[in-house]
Design a protein around this motif. Structure first.
Motif, PDB file in Angstrom:
ATOM      1  N   THR A  18     -32.866  27.375 -31.404  1.00  0.00           N
ATOM      2  CA  THR A  18     -32.091  26.200 -30.972  1.00  0.00           C
ATOM      3  C   THR A  18     -32.925  24.916 -31.016  1.00  0.00           C
ATOM      4  N   TYR A  48     -32.129  20.322 -32.001  1.00  0.00           N
ATOM      5  CA  TYR A  48     -32.652  19.073 -31.434  1.00  0.00           C
ATOM      6  C   TYR A  48     -33.539  18.358 -32.456  1.00  0.00           C
ATOM      7  N   ALA A  81     -37.460  15.498 -31.501  1.00  0.00           N
ATOM      8  CA  ALA A  81     -36.542  16.430 -30.824  1.00  0.00           C
ATOM      9  C   ALA A  81     -36.675  16.301 -29.316  1.00  0.00           C
ATOM     10  N   SER A  82     -37.893  16.295 -28.855  1.00  0.00           N
ATOM     11  CA  SER A  82     -38.150  16.242 -27.422  1.00  0.00           C
ATOM     12  C   SER A  82     -37.576  14.939 -26.831  1.00  0.00           C
ATOM     13  N   GLY A 107     -34.999  29.108 -27.095  1.00  0.00           N
ATOM     14  CA  GLY A 107     -34.972  27.694 -26.745  1.00  0.00           C
ATOM     15  C   GLY A 107     -35.597  27.433 -25.400  1.00  0.00           C
ATOM     16  N   ARG A 119     -50.186  26.356 -32.444  1.00  0.00           N
ATOM     17  CA  ARG A 119     -49.400  25.335 -33.151  1.00  0.00           C
ATOM     18  C   ARG A 119     -50.272  24.599 -34.172  1.00  0.00           C
ATOM     19  N   ARG A 137     -45.049  17.125 -24.142  1.00  0.00           N
ATOM     20  CA  ARG A 137     -43.745  17.774 -24.280  1.00  0.00           C
ATOM     21  C   ARG A 137     -43.428  18.647 -23.085  1.00  0.00           C
ATOM     22  N   ARG A 163     -36.461  16.785 -16.900  1.00  0.00           N
ATOM     23  CA  ARG A 163     -35.126  16.176 -16.879  1.00  0.00           C
ATOM     24  C   ARG A 163     -34.197  16.955 -15.957  1.00  0.00           C
TER      25      ARG A 163
HETATM   26  O1   DC Z   1     -38.912  24.759 -29.605  1.00  0.00           O
HETATM   27  P1   DC Z   1     -39.130  23.466 -30.380  1.00  0.00           P
HETATM   28  O2   DC Z   1     -40.555  22.999 -30.385  1.00  0.00           O
HETATM   29  O3   DC Z   1     -38.577  23.528 -31.758  1.00  0.00           O
HETATM   30  O4   DC Z   1     -38.264  22.374 -29.588  1.00  0.00           O
HETATM   31  C1   DC Z   1     -38.295  21.018 -29.926  1.00  0.00           C
HETATM   32  C2   DC Z   1     -37.809  20.190 -28.732  1.00  0.00           C
HETATM   33  O5   DC Z   1     -36.410  20.402 -28.563  1.00  0.00           O
HETATM   34  C3   DC Z   1     -38.450  20.537 -27.407  1.00  0.00           C
HETATM   35  O6   DC Z   1     -39.528  19.691 -27.107  1.00  0.00           O
HETATM   36  C4   DC Z   1     -37.343  20.380 -26.401  1.00  0.00           C
HETATM   37  C5   DC Z   1     -36.079  20.479 -27.187  1.00  0.00           C
HETATM   38  N1   DC Z   1     -35.289  21.696 -26.933  1.00  0.00           N
HETATM   39  C6   DC Z   1     -34.468  21.706 -25.842  1.00  0.00           C
HETATM   40  O7   DC Z   1     -34.473  20.750 -25.065  1.00  0.00           O
HETATM   41  N2   DC Z   1     -33.652  22.776 -25.608  1.00  0.00           N
HETATM   42  C7   DC Z   1     -33.666  23.821 -26.430  1.00  0.00           C
HETATM   43  N3   DC Z   1     -32.842  24.856 -26.191  1.00  0.00           N
HETATM   44  C8   DC Z   1     -34.534  23.847 -27.555  1.00  0.00           C
HETATM   45  C9   DC Z   1     -35.356  22.756 -27.773  1.00  0.00           C
END
Ligand code: DC
Length: 217
Positions: free
Chosen positions: A35, A39, A85-86, A116, A144, A167, A174
């Protein structure tokens, strides 16, 4: 809710949840949705359109327009996309616009694996199996960083560690979907584990949950 086995895999950035989710999907022959890509796609789209990432209305509209084929874009796997995304993930309008897509995926008759931040708490609170995967920020940054270097990105370990800390603070800070384990999630700390050990531990957790799910469903 799907009649099949639904597995929720949550955890912070670079905790190993993606690898674990993919392994579980292969083992149980279930479709897998990362997921984070949703984002990432919204963030990348906003940046390409040169729109303000802090504008909740515009970001929500971009999320509402998202289609499955956009998730295949390799640009979504970059460090920059993770940061974008974040930033857009803090908007309730974005999270709301992405609900239907995630519910439809989780509701497939086959069952599904979703990874996610809020799968076990918000997206599929009645998932048969829930894991919350963690590791120390230093170990996550190392993983990473290795991944990004292999993708050809010029980035230092210290930069990646700083990203991870930022992050963690933003993703967990939130009100709409705080990054936290569901009350009934099993915690899996992969700090000291190899990929194989983490995958084995995850399978054992799911097997125990699946046995309970079969008895009660
Ligand atoms: O898992 P990732 O690094 O691909 O996620 C990227 C950003 O997306 C992460 O910093 C927060 C957001 N995210 C989210 O809020 N809810 C999710 N279910 C997946 C990711």
């Amino acid at each position: 809710m799907s009649a099949g086995l639904v597995i929720a895999v949550d955890g912070p950035a670079a905790s190993g949840k993606g690898t674990i989710a993919a392994g579980l999907g292969a083992h149980y022959r279930l479709p897998v949705l990362d997921t984070g890509l949703l984002y990432r796609a919204v963030g990348v789209l906003m940046r390409r359109l040169d729109e303000d990432l802090d504008d909740a209305g515009l970001a929500g509209a971009a999320a509402a327009r998202l289609t499955a084929d956009q998730l295949r874009d390799p640009a979504l796997r970059t460090r920059a996309a993770g940061e974008l995304a974040s930033r857009v993930a803090v908007h309730a309008k974005v999270r709301g616009a992405l609900l239907d897509f995630q519910h439809a995926f989780a509701g497939q008759a086959s069952g599904a694996v979703l990874d996610g931040r809020d799968i076990g708490t918000v997206i599929v609170p009645d998932a048969a199996a829930k894991l919350y995967v963690t590791a120390t920020p230093e170990v996550r940054a190392k993983r990473r960083w290795t991944q990004l270097i292999a993708q050809g990105e010029a980035v230092t370990y210290d930069d990646v560690l700083a990203d991870i800390r930022t992050r963690d603070a933003r993703d967990g800070g939130r009100d709409t979907a705080p990054m936290r384990p569901a009350d009934d999630a099993v915690l899996l700390d992969t700090t000291e584990m190899t990929i194989e050990q983490a995958a084995d531990a995850a399978r054992r957790i799911v097997e125990a949950a699946r046995a309970r799910w079969i008895t009660t469903s």
